[in-house]
Design a protein around this motif. Structure first.
Motif, PDB file in Angstrom:
ATOM      1  N   ARG A 208      77.655  38.732  -7.175  1.00  0.00           N
ATOM      2  CA  ARG A 208      77.900  37.490  -6.441  1.00  0.00           C
ATOM      3  C   ARG A 208      78.665  36.510  -7.327  1.00  0.00           C
ATOM      4  N   GLN A 209      79.765  35.976  -6.788  1.00  0.00           N
ATOM      5  CA  GLN A 209      80.573  35.023  -7.530  1.00  0.00           C
ATOM      6  C   GLN A 209      80.560  33.637  -6.896  1.00  0.00           C
ATOM      7  N   THR A 210      79.782  33.489  -5.853  1.00  0.00           N
ATOM      8  CA  THR A 210      79.698  32.206  -5.173  1.00  0.00           C
ATOM      9  C   THR A 210      78.327  32.059  -4.538  1.00  0.00           C
ATOM     10  N   SER A 211      78.004  30.867  -4.093  1.00  0.00           N
ATOM     11  CA  SER A 211      76.711  30.597  -3.481  1.00  0.00           C
ATOM     12  C   SER A 211      76.667  31.155  -2.057  1.00  0.00           C
ATOM     13  N   THR A 212      75.447  31.114  -1.474  1.00  0.00           N
ATOM     14  CA  THR A 212      75.317  31.567  -0.090  1.00  0.00           C
ATOM     15  C   THR A 212      76.192  30.735   0.838  1.00  0.00           C
ATOM     16  N   LEU A 213      76.208  29.419   0.599  1.00  0.00           N
ATOM     17  CA  LEU A 213      77.069  28.567   1.433  1.00  0.00           C
ATOM     18  C   LEU A 213      78.538  28.921   1.242  1.00  0.00           C
ATOM     19  N   GLY A 214      78.887  29.318   0.020  1.00  0.00           N
ATOM     20  CA  GLY A 214      80.262  29.746  -0.226  1.00  0.00           C
ATOM     21  C   GLY A 214      80.597  31.016   0.539  1.00  0.00           C
ATOM     22  N   LEU A 215      79.646  31.952   0.597  1.00  0.00           N
ATOM     23  CA  LEU A 215      79.846  33.183   1.360  1.00  0.00           C
ATOM     24  C   LEU A 215      79.967  32.885   2.856  1.00  0.00           C
ATOM     25  N   VAL A 216      79.147  31.954   3.335  1.00  0.00           N
ATOM     26  CA  VAL A 216      79.234  31.549   4.739  1.00  0.00           C
ATOM     27  C   VAL A 216      80.614  30.982   5.030  1.00  0.00           C
ATOM     28  N   ARG A 217      81.097  30.121   4.131  1.00  0.00           N
ATOM     29  CA  ARG A 217      82.428  29.522   4.311  1.00  0.00           C
ATOM     30  C   ARG A 217      83.519  30.594   4.295  1.00  0.00           C
ATOM     31  N   GLU A 218      83.365  31.586   3.415  1.00  0.00           N
ATOM     32  CA  GLU A 218      84.346  32.675   3.360  1.00  0.00           C
ATOM     33  C   GLU A 218      84.382  33.447   4.680  1.00  0.00           C
ATOM     34  N   GLY A 219      83.188  33.698   5.260  1.00  0.00           N
ATOM     35  CA  GLY A 219      83.145  34.408   6.532  1.00  0.00           C
ATOM     36  C   GLY A 219      83.848  33.640   7.634  1.00  0.00           C
ATOM     37  N   LEU A 220      83.579  32.346   7.717  1.00  0.00           N
ATOM     38  CA  LEU A 220      84.231  31.520   8.731  1.00  0.00           C
ATOM     39  C   LEU A 220      85.736  31.460   8.526  1.00  0.00           C
ATOM     40  N   THR A 221      86.146  31.326   7.261  1.00  0.00           N
ATOM     41  CA  THR A 221      87.577  31.260   6.958  1.00  0.00           C
ATOM     42  C   THR A 221      88.281  32.551   7.350  1.00  0.00           C
ATOM     43  N   LEU A 222      87.649  33.684   7.034  1.00  0.00           N
ATOM     44  CA  LEU A 222      88.239  34.974   7.385  1.00  0.00           C
ATOM     45  C   LEU A 222      88.447  35.091   8.886  1.00  0.00           C
ATOM     46  N   VAL A 223      87.428  34.742   9.660  1.00  0.00           N
ATOM     47  CA  VAL A 223      87.499  34.892  11.111  1.00  0.00           C
ATOM     48  C   VAL A 223      88.518  33.936  11.722  1.00  0.00           C
ATOM     49  N   LEU A 224      88.551  32.713  11.248  1.00  0.00           N
ATOM     50  CA  LEU A 224      89.403  31.697  11.870  1.00  0.00           C
ATOM     51  C   LEU A 224      90.864  31.787  11.434  1.00  0.00           C
ATOM     52  N   ARG A 225      91.140  32.352  10.261  1.00  0.00           N
ATOM     53  CA  ARG A 225      92.516  32.428   9.782  1.00  0.00           C
ATOM     54  C   ARG A 225      93.197  33.755  10.080  1.00  0.00           C
ATOM     55  N   HIS A 226      92.416  34.810  10.204  1.00  0.00           N
ATOM     56  CA  HIS A 226      93.021  36.117  10.488  1.00  0.00           C
ATOM     57  C   HIS A 226      93.498  36.137  11.941  1.00  0.00           C
ATOM     58  N   PRO A 227      94.766  36.406  12.204  1.00  0.00           N
ATOM     59  CA  PRO A 227      95.282  36.296  13.581  1.00  0.00           C
ATOM     60  C   PRO A 227      94.610  37.230  14.577  1.00  0.00           C
ATOM     61  N   VAL A 228      94.239  38.433  14.140  1.00  0.00           N
ATOM     62  CA  VAL A 228      93.580  39.374  15.044  1.00  0.00           C
ATOM     63  C   VAL A 228      92.131  38.954  15.293  1.00  0.00           C
ATOM     64  N   LEU A 229      91.416  38.622  14.225  1.00  0.00           N
ATOM     65  CA  LEU A 229      90.019  38.204  14.380  1.00  0.00           C
ATOM     66  C   LEU A 229      89.922  36.920  15.202  1.00  0.00           C
ATOM     67  N   ARG A 230      90.829  35.979  14.956  1.00  0.00           N
ATOM     68  CA  ARG A 230      90.790  34.705  15.677  1.00  0.00           C
ATOM     69  C   ARG A 230      91.023  34.905  17.176  1.00  0.00           C
ATOM     70  N   ALA A 231      91.998  35.727  17.513  1.00  0.00           N
ATOM     71  CA  ALA A 231      92.301  35.974  18.930  1.00  0.00           C
ATOM     72  C   ALA A 231      91.161  36.717  19.617  1.00  0.00           C
ATOM     73  N   ALA A 232      90.605  37.729  18.930  1.00  0.00           N
ATOM     74  CA  ALA A 232      89.492  38.480  19.519  1.00  0.00           C
ATOM     75  C   ALA A 232      88.291  37.570  19.729  1.00  0.00           C
ATOM     76  N   LEU A 233      88.019  36.692  18.760  1.00  0.00           N
ATOM     77  CA  LEU A 233      86.893  35.769  18.889  1.00  0.00           C
ATOM     78  C   LEU A 233      87.110  34.805  20.055  1.00  0.00           C
ATOM     79  N   GLY A 234      88.306  34.265  20.177  1.00  0.00           N
ATOM     80  CA  GLY A 234      88.588  33.360  21.293  1.00  0.00           C
ATOM     81  C   GLY A 234      88.403  34.043  22.631  1.00  0.00           C
ATOM     82  N   CYS A 235      88.861  35.283  22.727  1.00  0.00           N
ATOM     83  CA  CYS A 235      88.756  36.038  23.977  1.00  0.00           C
ATOM     84  C   CYS A 235      87.300  36.338  24.324  1.00  0.00           C
ATOM     85  N   THR A 236      86.580  36.936  23.382  1.00  0.00           N
ATOM     86  CA  THR A 236      85.216  37.378  23.705  1.00  0.00           C
ATOM     87  C   THR A 236      84.254  36.206  23.890  1.00  0.00           C
TER      88      THR A 236
END
Length: 419
Positions: A208-236
């Motif tokens: 682990r190189q970051t805190s739990t809150l940091g990991l949570v932020r990384e997960g949100l950032t990945l989903v919201l910035r990745h064009p495929v993940l973001r579109a799939a999330l908006g749709c579903t």
């Protein structure tokens, strides 16, 4: 010299893999049990506790509310080595919670508060299972077989929707709803036993190189910035919001306004679920023929749109059952065309070391919006009536396809394309 191009390696035959067969059986058993509880829980509220539309919608909301914890559970699961152990714990917790309902019923002590707690705690178990399942799935299934494996698991889910409601309706009528829930509790015990027997090598997480809150932020950032993940999330999540406006009220609508018995409701839902089995079986073939993205877009429209026709159901009992079954049939085809392809795509684009927190961030929004849809459904059903609310749910849900149309997903044909 002309270079020779090797033909693509076909996906492995999953039905010959003993580990995947055990995992497949585990999910199949659990899915069949769930179909009984999905019918029995609202029927306990409606028939035994004379719940109002708002109270039924609150019950549905509480089942899905724990998905908001997915943000933190996903990050926590990413730091655990033994994902299989977490799957087994989630199954055992849900079994114990569900067993409390028939016990309370035997002592004539069942209450709406207990029903709410059962819904909430089984929801927590489901979220823990979903977070750990992501990493466990990729430990069992090679990338080339993601669509095939997802299709097989979805076929089992569809079969459960075919037989589960009919069996559940019969059990509810013969034994009462609380006693019928014993079947679901036992199914979780069977699932846990099968998972315990699956040998799997689980790699420890990176330091682990970051805190739990940091990991949570990384997960949100990945989903919201990745064009495929973001579109799939908006749709579903759009689909989930509107379809849960309808699903929160469907049993109540069929029982009170259409005057259908538990057995008739189960038969209609069971027949309609045949479409889900067909959709899950056909999804890989259609995807290969017209492309993964286009297949998902067709499903995103075909899933919610028919629900609007639920508001038009009328006539004698046989006609009501037949119409409900037809609506569910078309809708079930759509949900599988969407789910099988989008789930395989999500698995393919997610980095291995971020599967838990991606799943947590994704489900926190995607499933976390379901309670809101259920509550909105209860409010609309009370103020404007059940039929107009169902029409709004179907038409609004069809707008979800716009997320995919405006994204790279519509151009993706195979899992080899997205990086």
């Amino acid at each position: 010299m002309t270079a020779t191009v090797s033909p693509p390696v076909p996906p492995p035959a999953l039905h010959r893999d003993r580990r995947f067969r055990a995992f497949w059986a585990s999910e199949t058993i659990s899915q069949f049990g769930d179909r009984i509880s999905e019918l029995a829980l609202p029927l306990i509220a409606v028939s035994l506790l004379t719940a109002t539309p708002v109270q039924v919608s609150v019950l549905t909301a509480l089942i899905w509310l724990p998905n908001l914890l997915g943000l933190f559970l996903g990050a926590w699961v990413d730091q655990r080595t033994h994902k299989r152990r977490l799957l087994i714990i989630a199954d055992l917790v849900r079994a114990a919670v569900l067993f409390s309902l028939p016990v309370a019923y035997l002592f004539d002590a069942i209450t709406l508060t207990q029903l709410y707690l059962v819904a909430l705690l089984t929801g927590v178990g489901a979220v823990l299972f979903a977070m750990a399942r992501q990493a466990f799935f990729v430990a069992l299934v090679p990338r080339s077989a993601y669509v095939d494996a997802t299709s097989k698991l979805s076929m089992s889910r569809s079969l459960s929707f075919i037989a589960g409601p009919a069996v559940g309706g019969g059990l509810v009528q013969a034994l009462s709803a609380p006693v019928a829930i014993v079947v679901d509790a036992v199914s979780f015990l069977g699932s846990a036993l099968l998972l315990h027997r699956i040998p799997v090598t689980e790699s420890p997480p990176p330091p682990r190189q970051t805190s739990t809150l940091g990991l949570v932020r990384e997960g949100l950032t990945l989903v919201l910035r990745h064009p495929v993940l973001r579109a799939a999330l908006g749709c579903t999540s759009t689909v989930n919001f509107f379809t849960f406006i309808a699903s929160a009220l469907l049993v109540l609508y069929a029982s009170r306004e259409l005057d259908l018995s538990a057995g008739a409701i189960g038969i209609a839902l069971g027949i309609g679920a045949l479409g889900g089995f067909a959709g899950a079986a056909l999804a890989p073939r259609i995807s290969r023929a017209i492309g993964l993205g286009r297949t998902a877009m067709i499903g995103a429209v075909l899933f919610p749109a028919p629900l609007a026709a639920t508001a038009l159901v009328a006539g004698p009992t046989w006609a009501k059952v037949a119409t409900l079954a037809a609506i569910e049939l078309v809708s079930s085809v759509g949900v599988m065309l969407m789910d099988v392809n989008l789930n395989a795509l999500l698995t393919a684009v997610t980095p291995d070391d971020a599967r838990g927190r991606r799943a947590g961030a994704y489900s926190a929004v995607n499933y976390g919006i379901r309670p809101l849809g259920a509550l909105v459904g209860g409010a609309l059903g009370t103020t404007i009536g059940l039929r107009p609310t169902l029409a709004i749910a179907g038409l609004g849900g069809a707008l979800a396809v716009l997320w995919l149309l405006a994204s790279p997903v519509r151009h993706i044909k195979t899992l080899d394309e997205p990086a």
